[in-house]
Design an enzyme around this catalytic site. Sequence first.
Site, PDB file in Angstrom:
ATOM      1  N   HIS A  16       0.864  -1.187   0.033  1.00 23.31           N
ATOM      2  CA  HIS A  16       0.019   0.022  -0.008  1.00 23.31           C
ATOM      3  C   HIS A  16       0.756   1.004  -0.023  1.00 23.31           C
ATOM      4  CE1 HIS A  16      -3.527  -2.307   1.046  1.00 23.31           C
ATOM      5  NE2 HIS A  16      -2.849  -3.253   1.716  1.00 23.31           N
ATOM      6  N   LYS A 100      -7.854  -7.297  -7.091  1.00 24.83           N
ATOM      7  CA  LYS A 100      -7.803  -7.585  -5.710  1.00 24.83           C
ATOM      8  C   LYS A 100      -9.200  -7.747  -5.318  1.00 24.83           C
ATOM      9  CE  LYS A 100      -6.589  -7.631  -1.510  1.00 24.83           C
ATOM     10  NZ  LYS A 100      -5.555  -7.048  -0.483  1.00 24.83           N
ATOM     11  N   HIS A 137      -8.162 -11.097  -0.067  1.00 30.70           N
ATOM     12  CA  HIS A 137      -8.142 -10.903   1.411  1.00 30.70           C
ATOM     13  C   HIS A 137      -8.919 -11.846   1.857  1.00 30.70           C
ATOM     14  CE1 HIS A 137      -7.698  -8.005   4.812  1.00 30.70           C
ATOM     15  NE2 HIS A 137      -8.478  -8.951   5.388  1.00 30.70           N
ATOM     16  N   ASP A 248       2.533  -6.147   2.763  1.00 34.45           N
ATOM     17  CA  ASP A 248       1.597  -5.695   3.070  1.00 34.45           C
ATOM     18  C   ASP A 248       1.661  -4.274   3.891  1.00 34.45           C
ATOM     19  OD1 ASP A 248      -1.194  -4.998   3.030  1.00 34.45           O
ATOM     20  OD2 ASP A 248      -1.533  -6.486   4.987  1.00 34.45           O
TER      21      ASP A 248
HETATM   22  O1  DOR Z   1      -3.862  -3.963   8.128  1.00 34.22           O
HETATM   23  C1  DOR Z   1      -4.435  -3.822   7.080  1.00 34.22           C
HETATM   24  N1  DOR Z   1      -4.211  -2.540   6.235  1.00 34.22           N
HETATM   25  N2  DOR Z   1      -4.983  -4.719   6.304  1.00 34.22           N
HETATM   26  C2  DOR Z   1      -5.486  -4.519   5.057  1.00 34.22           C
HETATM   27  O2  DOR Z   1      -6.133  -5.223   4.533  1.00 34.22           O
HETATM   28  C3  DOR Z   1      -5.621  -2.908   4.726  1.00 34.22           C
HETATM   29  C4  DOR Z   1      -4.542  -2.260   5.058  1.00 34.22           C
HETATM   30  C5  DOR Z   1      -4.453  -0.859   4.681  1.00 34.22           C
HETATM   31  O3  DOR Z   1      -4.862  -0.293   3.577  1.00 34.22           O
HETATM   32  O4  DOR Z   1      -4.331  -0.022   5.774  1.00 34.22           O
HETATM   33 ZN    ZN Z   2      -2.925  -5.148   2.291  1.00 36.27          ZN
END
Ligand code: DOR
Ligand code: ZN
Length: 344
Positions: A16, A100, A137, A248
Amino acid sequence: MTARLSFARPDDWHLHVRDGGAMRDVLAHTARRFARAIIMPNLKPPVTTVPQALEYRERILAALPPGTAFTPLMTLYLTDRTTPADIRQARSCGHIHAIKLYPAGVTTHADAGVTDLNKLWKTLETMADVRLPLLVHGEVTDPAVDIFDREKLFIERVLAPLVDRLPGLRLVFEHITTKMAVDFVLAAPDNVAATLTPQHLLHNRNAMYAGGLRPHYYCLPLLKREHDREALVKAATSGNTKFFLGTDSAPHARHAKESACGCAGMFTAHAAIELYAEVFEAADALHKLEAFASFHGADFYGLPRNRERIALQKQSWTVPASYPFGEDQLIPYRAGEPVSWSLI
Ligand code: DOR
Ligand code: ZN
């Protein structure tokens, strides 16, 4: 003890980077370490169309430090309205490498996610036909289900039936957290793979409650039990090509984490490959790190392996207390604490 490691430049198969000024700040950490990254589409609003993904890609390229060689691999966010034509367009544009699946409401910016996968069979069949992977997910959102069991129930209720019905679909079970998920992936066809994060390899759920509530260890899916963590480490260090690196890394501003209702997500991009080196060293498997970090993911996605190299040395450094994050700051994983490997 190995003092120095040199191997093919790794890729991050789940990342991200957000958008705007915050993106500029976090992207540099990833681009120093990784050649490519699969970019998550959960912006607000989400990246659901090919033009949106291509525009986002341009913004990412423009935000890179000058002279940086880094390739963002774009994804689309699956919704109840994603059509087979969207999938074909995504495949043919050349920059979109996966779709996704967020079950609606499962995590940060997942409210536009899928409410019923059964309505999307034609779309999923098209993905199988054009070989565009589905990134999953894997948690149910049923509030009656214990939050630590959401991955397990997702496997039973959604993933196993999906893989049975569409065995040709290339699928990545993202950020797996349980032994059950490892066993599922091992038993599934070759086109089912999984990513593993540094935090799920390094910690069990005690980390969230050690001496008090620790919001910077809160991510989704949650950290699980020690026997789960051990199974994840075994999978990552096994040499099995189904398992590969996906951090992640999910930055949030400090105030959004340190809150009465804090956001899920841990920021690890500042030390990502170094943290995996710690995991592999502790498992006596440093010789398996290169394949996990640099080969298995590229092979799964049908992309060339990187030819450039990266080097690490066994030298401890202290993670800063915070990093800039646009107008805000973020608290990185292990803030103020040592990481035992450093990037050369
Ligand atoms: O902990 C997480 N943060 N899990 C996710 O699936 C999304 C991610 C986020 O975009 O902050
Ligand atoms: Zn993620």
